[in-house]
Design a protein around this motif. Structure first.
Motif, PDB file in Angstrom:
ATOM      1  N   GLU A  71      -1.478   2.615  -3.502  1.00 27.92           N
ATOM      2  CA  GLU A  71      -0.090   2.848  -3.383  1.00 27.92           C
ATOM      3  C   GLU A  71       0.472   3.247  -4.904  1.00 27.92           C
ATOM      4  OE1 GLU A  71       1.732  -0.987  -2.539  1.00 27.92           O
ATOM      5  OE2 GLU A  71       1.194  -0.612  -0.175  1.00 27.92           O
ATOM      6  N   GLU A  72      -0.070   2.978  -5.967  1.00 28.36           N
ATOM      7  CA  GLU A  72       0.185   3.459  -7.222  1.00 28.36           C
ATOM      8  C   GLU A  72      -0.312   4.971  -7.372  1.00 28.36           C
ATOM      9  OE1 GLU A  72       1.462   3.487 -11.349  1.00 28.36           O
ATOM     10  OE2 GLU A  72       2.159   2.528  -9.652  1.00 28.36           O
ATOM     11  N   SER A  73      -1.523   5.205  -6.857  1.00 27.67           N
ATOM     12  CA  SER A  73      -1.960   6.693  -6.972  1.00 27.67           C
ATOM     13  C   SER A  73      -1.087   7.454  -6.084  1.00 27.67           C
ATOM     14  CB  SER A  73      -3.451   6.781  -6.558  1.00 27.67           C
ATOM     15  OG  SER A  73      -3.674   6.568  -4.977  1.00 27.67           O
ATOM     16  N   ASP A  76      -7.338  -5.135   1.046  1.00 30.01           N
ATOM     17  CA  ASP A  76      -7.338  -6.377   0.374  1.00 30.01           C
ATOM     18  C   ASP A  76      -8.473  -6.589  -0.579  1.00 30.01           C
ATOM     19  OD1 ASP A  76      -4.852  -7.073   1.602  1.00 30.01           O
ATOM     20  OD2 ASP A  76      -6.259  -7.635   3.345  1.00 30.01           O
ATOM     21  N   ASP A  77      -9.561  -5.667  -0.680  1.00 23.12           N
ATOM     22  CA  ASP A  77     -10.475  -5.637  -1.548  1.00 23.12           C
ATOM     23  C   ASP A  77      -9.948  -5.563  -3.196  1.00 23.12           C
ATOM     24  OD1 ASP A  77     -12.249  -5.989   0.454  1.00 23.12           O
ATOM     25  OD2 ASP A  77     -13.281  -4.005   0.373  1.00 23.12           O
ATOM     26  N   MET A 127      -6.200  -9.553 -10.785  1.00 21.87           N
ATOM     27  CA  MET A 127      -7.015  -8.774 -10.078  1.00 21.87           C
ATOM     28  C   MET A 127      -6.105  -7.640  -9.454  1.00 21.87           C
ATOM     29  SD  MET A 127      -8.973  -9.748  -6.535  1.00 21.87           S
ATOM     30  CE  MET A 127      -7.697  -9.564  -5.425  1.00 21.87           C
ATOM     31  N   THR A 128      -6.530  -6.181  -9.337  1.00 19.35           N
ATOM     32  CA  THR A 128      -5.670  -5.440  -8.854  1.00 19.35           C
ATOM     33  C   THR A 128      -6.482  -5.047  -7.246  1.00 19.35           C
ATOM     34  OG1 THR A 128      -4.944  -4.324 -10.847  1.00 19.35           O
ATOM     35  CG2 THR A 128      -4.712  -2.886  -8.876  1.00 19.35           C
ATOM     36  N   THR A 129      -5.568  -5.026  -6.301  1.00 12.94           N
ATOM     37  CA  THR A 129      -6.031  -4.758  -4.855  1.00 12.94           C
ATOM     38  C   THR A 129      -6.561  -3.323  -4.663  1.00 12.94           C
ATOM     39  OG1 THR A 129      -4.224  -4.711  -3.647  1.00 12.94           O
ATOM     40  CG2 THR A 129      -5.343  -6.741  -4.020  1.00 12.94           C
TER      41      THR A 129
END
Length: 141
Positions: free
Chosen positions: A9-11, A35-36, A1-3
């Motif tokens: 942060e990656e974007s 955190d979603d 799961m990616t939060t």
């Protein structure tokens, strides 16, 4: 799961302007939390006009500098950091007193070797404070 935090942060790291600003907008509006699960992001809930304005205002401070490959001769290429293709060509002309054979934009995440290290143009761009700037040369064998 990616939060949402990880995607946000990656974007930012990869300078995906639209995605980063959309996530920021949804966070500010309280429609998601960091955190979603990123799969819960619903961009249809965003105020698209507001996000477009955020992007134009560059609220996240993304750099407008790109990297261009300019062909010097049959085997030599100069890489130039500039805001546009026109600016890169003008810098090349002033620096080398000649016209390049061509000019192509390269992805900032393109890996290059420099001596014994490998790094991306994005990493190399951080070494410069004024633009346009010469990033380096590549000689094709």
């Amino acid at each position: 799961m990616t939060t949402v935090r990880e995607l946000y942060e990656e974007s930012i790291r990869t300078e995906q302007r639209a995605l980063a600003h959309y996530i920021l907008h949804l966070l500010q509006e309280g429609q998601v939390s960091l955190d979603d699960d990123a799969d819960t992001l619903d961009f249809t809930q965003a105020n698209h006009e507001k996000v477009a304005q955020m992007i134009v205002q560059n609220q996240l401070g993304f750099s407008d500098i790109k990297v261009f490959s300019l062909k010097y001769d049959d085997k030599l290429f100069a890489f130039v950091f500039a805001a546009s293709q026109e600016e890169a060509i003008e810098f090349f002309q002033k620096t080398f007193k000649r016209n390049p054979y061509n000019c192509h934009e390269y992805p900032l995440d393109f890996p290059m070797s420099r001596g014994q290290e490998f790094l991306t143009f994005r990493d190399m761009r951080k070494e410069h404070s004024h633009f346009p700037a010469l990033a380096g040369f590549y000689e094709r064998r």
